[in-house]
Scaffold this active site. Structure first.
Site, PDB file in Angstrom:
ATOM      1  N   LEU A 205       0.811  -1.209   0.000  1.00 16.32           N
ATOM      2  CA  LEU A 205       0.000   0.000   0.000  1.00 16.32           C
ATOM      3  C   LEU A 205       0.850   1.267   0.000  1.00 16.32           C
ATOM      4  O   LEU A 205       0.404   2.325  -0.442  1.00 16.32           O
ATOM      5  CB  LEU A 205      -0.918   0.015   1.233  1.00 16.32           C
ATOM      6  CG  LEU A 205      -1.932  -1.127   1.330  1.00 16.32           C
ATOM      7  CD1 LEU A 205      -2.681  -1.056   2.650  1.00 16.32           C
ATOM      8  CD2 LEU A 205      -2.911  -1.068   0.166  1.00 16.32           C
TER       9      LEU A 205
ATOM     10  N   ASP B  97       4.546  14.377  15.246  1.00 19.14           N
ATOM     11  CA  ASP B  97       4.722  14.237  13.787  1.00 19.14           C
ATOM     12  C   ASP B  97       3.386  14.374  13.066  1.00 19.14           C
ATOM     13  O   ASP B  97       3.030  13.555  12.218  1.00 19.14           O
ATOM     14  CB  ASP B  97       5.380  12.898  13.460  1.00 19.14           C
ATOM     15  CG  ASP B  97       6.026  12.906  12.064  1.00 19.14           C
ATOM     16  OD1 ASP B  97       6.265  14.002  11.531  1.00 19.14           O
ATOM     17  OD2 ASP B  97       6.280  11.822  11.512  1.00 19.14           O
TER      18      ASP B  97
END
Length: 643
Positions: free
Chosen positions: A361, A481
């Site tokens: 993916l 993040d």
């Protein structure tokens, strides 16, 4: 891999055996006048190995510009002043080099510009930086710092901190006021953003510093600068070959690429590893050489036999169990938190659910993600961590963080795998991928991929997820993040925060977070994360990243603006602040409701990216602003955006 390693070791020993039987096979010589046995001097400073005069370069075994000493430790002797360059440009006068017990204790340096200053009010125009590959380092226990704040101009109604007086020296080429303060005495607050230049330089620890005294303001700080600072030689960076060479009374020769190229012996010979007895005396005795060859040959045969047995034993052990060095730490964590973490799968089960990793993916610095199916038919995303040689920090962060969460806007961790060097994390599958695909509003065909209403719903969902991480779950979590790549979208485009590899856990009552080194992604990192001068690190660091991401979602970043437009040469948050109304109208096709949505997202984002953390809203307040009316939503102070 172990079989290949054993073969290489056996081959190496065979070569050593042959070398031992041939003695002087490595017989290239160098100019002994270059690598002097006795130290030379420059001024009052004794220069000895591993330091050397910059002119002492030569051709060693065909390597031009080779060095009889460690790269980066060359000293220029300029008018009897020893000068050491850091980063190839910054020049520092060497006060002394302390040689102790056969090794370097420290070298004392002072900025050459400070030495040459005759005004009595020296200033620095650069930070002191050490290359990451340098042999030198700053010993923290013996170093303080002075911080120069230059060309400071304060707007009306904004005063500098109390009891902080500018120095009276006037520096050529600078306007406004200047301050010189010990780092641990810099007042808190946002006043530093009004200074054009800020430099931080090391000085000797324990040197008396009184920045409130009149003598200091008139240039007394210069005496602290003239004391310089100390650097130490990092022995741990010394190559193993170099250690053996020096133990045999040789000196290490290095190439310009910092590679060890030979052991330079007192008699002028260059050996591949270490000097022989004949190299040390300069006299070759046939009897002594024969004795040396017999000892070397016998030792090599014994080592060959021992290594053969060791290889066979290690291969057998390796076939049964191959565990990365971080695995024990992870297993210990899992045992301590046995009731928290989700289901554990075997590596065989992971291969089965992904059909041997048939469909990838995506991938990133962490590794790759594959599509899979559980036995009950549910689709999953399997993230295989590639850093199997690490200490397991990212793996532990993910499991520890997500196992404590349960929220519609935080991705669900369904299981994990820890099998020898294999580490995998198994998440719920997100069919619409990451927000990165939609962050700029237009797909590859130039068509709008998400409506403004849907983008606004995504922004609100992310804010709710962050509010939950900061306040709602059992342990406060700072993500560190937040960016479009780490926001996943389910089949209904409901956003879910993912990738907790950099996350930090802390108690609910704690507001300040301690981290070792900067973490995050360039463009989204809050200022305080990479420089403490902006404030303390806290959950407000996630707020900053969220604000930058919202500006990206509405298309308000430089790469989304016409290169010929006025905004292409400006910091975009500043530009959008000045042109918010026209941008909202041009982006929303004269739709009143859409204009309000776009304006609300931009105003909230501008509040979130305030330079000073305390001026940013909490995520609870962000949710309130997004869900409330725009009538009372004001723009933040413009001046705080120009940092």
């Amino acid at each position: 891999m172990p079989l290949l390693l054993c073969r290489r070791r056996l081959l190496l020993l065979l070569l050593l055996l042959v070398a031992a039987s041939h003695g002087d096979a490595s017989s290239d010589t160098y100019d002994t006048s270059i690598c002097l046995e006795k130290p030379t001097t420059c001024g009052n400073v004794s220069i000895s190995y591993p330091f050397y005069l910059a002119k002492e370069t030569q051709d060693i075994n065909g390597s031009s510009n080779s060095y009889c000493g460690y790269p980066g430790l060359a000293i220029d002797c300029d008018d009897a002043q020893p000068i050491l360059q850091l980063n190839g440009a910054e020049k520092y006068k060497v006060n002394y080099i302390n040689y102790g017990n056969g090794s370097i204790t420290n070298v004392s340096l002072v900025d050459q510009e400070v030495v040459n200053d005759s005004s009595g009010c020296p200033r620095v125009d650069h930070n002191m930086t050490i290359p990451p590959i340098s042999w030198l380092f700053l010993p923290g226990m013996s170093v303080d710092y002075l911080v120069f704040f230059l060309s400071c101009s304060f707007p009306n109604l904004f005063l500098p901190p109390e009891n902080t007086d500018p120095i009276t020296c006037s520096f050529i080429g600078l306007t406004g006021q200047s301050y010189v303060l010990p780092k641990d005495q810099v007042p808190p607050g946002s006043w530093t953003q009004f200074c054009q230049k800020i430099y931080e330089v090391p000085v000797v620890k324990y040197e008396p510093m009184d920045p409130k005294g009149d003598a200091w303001r008139k240039g007394g700080y210069g005496q602290v600068l003239l004391q310089g600072f100390a650097l130490s030689v990092n022995d741990s960076r010394r190559p193993p070959n170099c250690t053996q060479c020096e133990e045999s009374e040789g000196r290490c020769g290095f190439s310009q690429a910092r590679e060890f190229i030979g052991c330079l012996c007192p008699n002028g010979r260059v050996r591949s590893l270490r000097c022989y007895d004949s190299d040390l005396t300069g006299y070759s005795s046939l009897k002594g050489r024969m004795k040396l060859y017999i000892i070397a040959g016998t030792s090599s045969v014994l080592l060959l036999c021992l290594l053969s047995f060791a290889c066979l034993f290690s291969l057998k052990k390796y076939r049964h169990r191959r565990i990365s060095k971080g695995t024990p730490r992870i297993e210990s964590f899992l045992q301590r938190n046995g009731t928290l973490h989700p289901k554990r799968y075997t590596y065989t089960e992971v291969k089965r659910m992904t059909k041997s990793f048939a469909e990838k993916l995506g991938h990133g610095g962490f590794g790759a993600v594959y599509r899979g199916n559980l036995s009950d038919g549910r689709q999953v995303a399997v993230k295989m961590l590639k850093d199997s040689k690490g200490d397991g920090e990212e793996f532990i962060n993910e499991v520890a963080s997500i196992s404590r969460t349960s929220h519609v806007n935080v991705v669900t961790l369904l299981g994990f795998c820890l099998h020898r060097s294999k580490r995998a994390l198994i998440y719920e599958y997100m069919p619409n991928g990451s927000l990165e695909r939609y962050a700029f509003r237009k797909n590859s065909k130039g068509e709008l991929s998400l409506t403004w209403e849907k983008l606004f719903d995504v922004a609100v969902g992310i804010a709710r997820g962050l509010e939950y991480l900061h306040r709602g779950c059992s342990t406060r979590i700072v993500h560190f993040d937040i960016k479009p790549h780490n926001i996943l979208l389910d089949q209904e485009f409901c956003p879910k925060i993912s990738d907790f590899g950099m996350a930090k856990l802390c108690a609910n009552k704690e507001s300040i977070v301690s981290i070792a080194g900067a973490r995050g992604t360039i463009g989204y990192i809050a200022p305080e994360v990479y420089s403490k001068q902006f404030g303390a690190i806290s959950s407000k660091s996630d707020v900053y990243s969220y604000g930058m991401m919202i500006l990206e979602m509405v298309g308000a970043r430089e790469r989304n603006i016409d290169a010929n437009s006025e905004s292409s040469s400006h910091y975009f948050p500043q530009w959008i602040y000045e042109h918010i109304d026209e941008y909202c109208i041009s982006s929303s096709e004269i739709d009143g409701e859409t204009i309000e949505l776009v304006r609300k997202m931009i105003v909230v984002a501008l509040w979130c990216i305030q330079v000073v953390p305390t001026n940013r809203p909490t995520m609870t307040r962000v949710v309130e602003m997004l869900e409330g009316s725009t009538s009372g939503l004001e723009l933040p102070p413009k001046v705080l955006l120009s940092w």
